[in-house]
Design a protein around this motif. Structure first.
Motif, PDB file in Angstrom:
ATOM      1  N   SER A 298       0.819  -1.221   0.000  1.00  0.00           N
ATOM      2  CA  SER A 298       0.000   0.000   0.000  1.00  0.00           C
ATOM      3  C   SER A 298       0.846   1.261   0.000  1.00  0.00           C
ATOM      4  O   SER A 298       0.381   2.316  -0.455  1.00  0.00           O
ATOM      5  CB  SER A 298      -0.931  -0.001   1.217  1.00  0.00           C
ATOM      6  N   SER A 299       2.080   1.184   0.511  1.00  0.00           N
ATOM      7  CA  SER A 299       2.929   2.374   0.528  1.00  0.00           C
ATOM      8  C   SER A 299       3.341   2.812  -0.877  1.00  0.00           C
ATOM      9  O   SER A 299       3.706   3.975  -1.083  1.00  0.00           O
ATOM     10  CB  SER A 299       4.181   2.104   1.369  1.00  0.00           C
ATOM     11  N   ILE A 300       3.261   1.892  -1.829  1.00  0.00           N
ATOM     12  CA  ILE A 300       3.595   2.257  -3.205  1.00  0.00           C
ATOM     13  C   ILE A 300       2.589   3.269  -3.756  1.00  0.00           C
ATOM     14  O   ILE A 300       2.933   4.143  -4.546  1.00  0.00           O
ATOM     15  CB  ILE A 300       3.655   0.994  -4.086  1.00  0.00           C
ATOM     16  N   GLY A 301       1.339   3.168  -3.309  1.00  0.00           N
ATOM     17  CA  GLY A 301       0.313   4.069  -3.816  1.00  0.00           C
ATOM     18  C   GLY A 301       0.527   5.521  -3.429  1.00  0.00           C
ATOM     19  O   GLY A 301       0.180   6.431  -4.190  1.00  0.00           O
ATOM     20  N   THR A 302       1.099   5.784  -2.264  1.00  0.00           N
ATOM     21  CA  THR A 302       1.331   7.152  -1.808  1.00  0.00           C
ATOM     22  C   THR A 302       2.716   7.677  -2.171  1.00  0.00           C
ATOM     23  O   THR A 302       3.041   8.810  -1.822  1.00  0.00           O
ATOM     24  CB  THR A 302       1.147   7.233  -0.282  1.00  0.00           C
ATOM     25  N   SER A 303       3.508   6.874  -2.822  1.00  0.00           N
ATOM     26  CA  SER A 303       4.869   7.333  -3.168  1.00  0.00           C
ATOM     27  C   SER A 303       5.120   7.162  -4.670  1.00  0.00           C
ATOM     28  O   SER A 303       5.054   8.127  -5.443  1.00  0.00           O
ATOM     29  CB  SER A 303       5.910   6.562  -2.346  1.00  0.00           C
TER      30      SER A 303
END
Length: 318
Positions: A298-303
């Motif tokens: 999920s951190s890929i979506g905000t970065s």
């Protein structure tokens, strides 16, 4: 709730702000953004303890709202064109124009916004449920319709509008102003809200079991679990299990002290039900650890996805 959506959109653009305005590399900017969202995900546990023990939901809504306003306000003011005169730096979006004061203000703003974001996650849904439980059916339906309208239309409007707002000070300033207006509107109904005193946090039970078991670390377990302390007249009872037997020492009744004296000190004697609840929480830790991989994805979506969408060619068929 709709101001939270606007603030969330503004914070999702932080990745682009760090790479475009501050000229940070992808790894450095992603580390800052992921740290922020990681704190937002963990902080509700501590804030829920504060709400249940000291503050209540009404005051947490106010505290988190003011924290939101301050954090977003700091972000809107720390852009190089706005702080150039105060910090004696240049006004261009270059690394040389980002002074030490702007960096301190930026991370302070992120901390305040994390408190606001997590505080609203903890307090707003339950506070609304407390008000909804005492209203009539017609008012409840109107409230839910209004919430559904804002939750659907505000994200759509924000998604289209945020692209056309170029100054970074405006991208953060508009959510700050909207949050201030929403907070003032919220305060106008303070006299009519239904509030409840804090009833205590379930985390306190865990702490009491740990302290009580540690204080009796040299005590021997009784052969029969029925000798452990339990209030049989309670309607909610959990039977004793043999897992994590080290915690059973919290329910050992000392023969050297009167039982009534031990019952008055809940940090030295706990019920079997409380011990079993603590065991259940500890047994859930391995399950929660598996969610780390979900957090990585999920951190890929905000970065990375935000950065990719910012620099892609927006023309269809080009």
């Amino acid at each position: 709730m709709w101001t939270d959506l606007l603030a969330a959109y503004a914070m999702w653009m932080t990745m682009a702000y760090l790479t475009d305005a501050w000229k940070l590399n992808l790894k450095h900017a992603a580390a800052i953004v992921n740290l922020f969202w990681g704190i937002v995900a963990i902080m509700p546990v501590g804030l829920q303890f504060v709400v249940d023990t000291f503050m209540g939901y009404y005051w947490m809504v106010l505290l988190s709202s003011f924290s939101y306003i301050a954090g977003l306000g700091f972000l809107s003011m720390l852009t190089p064109p706005d702080l150039a005169a105060a910090t004696a730096t240049c006004s261009a979006y270059d690394p040389e124009c980002i002074g030490q004061g702007q960096k301190i203000l930026f991370f302070t703003a992120l901390a305040l916004i994390a408190v606001g974001f997590s505080g609203h996650l903890v307090s707003v849904p339950q506070f609304m449920a407390d008000q909804d439980s005492h209203s009539n059916h017609r008012d409840s339906m109107l409230c839910h319709l209004f919430i559904s309208f804002t939750v659907i239309h505000v994200p759509i409007a924000g998604a289209f509008a945020i692209y056309y707002i170029k100054p970074w000070s405006m991208r953060y300033g508009i959510p700050a102003i909207c949050t201030l207006v929403a907070t003032l509107i919220f305060l106008t109904g303070s006299c009519s809200y239904r509030t409840y005193r804090p009833y205590g946090s379930p985390l306190t039970v865990l702490f009491r079991v740990f302290v009580a078991s540690a204080s009796k670390i040299f005590q021997k377990h009784p052969r029969d679990s029925s000798h452990l302390y339990e209030r049989r007249d309670d309607y909610y009872l959990i039977p004793h299990t043999r897992r994590l037997r080290c915690l059973d020492k919290a329910a050992i009744i000392l023969a050297t002290q009167p039982l009534q004296q031990q019952e008055n000190n809940s940090w030295r004697l706990c019920r079997v039900t409380e011990v079993e609840e603590t065991k259940s929480v500890l047994c859930m830790i391995p399950i929660c650890m598996t969610l780390i991989l979900i957090g990585v994805v999920s951190s890929i979506g905000t970065s990375f996805c935000i950065e990719q969408a910012t620099h892609m060619n927006h023309e269809v068929g080009a």
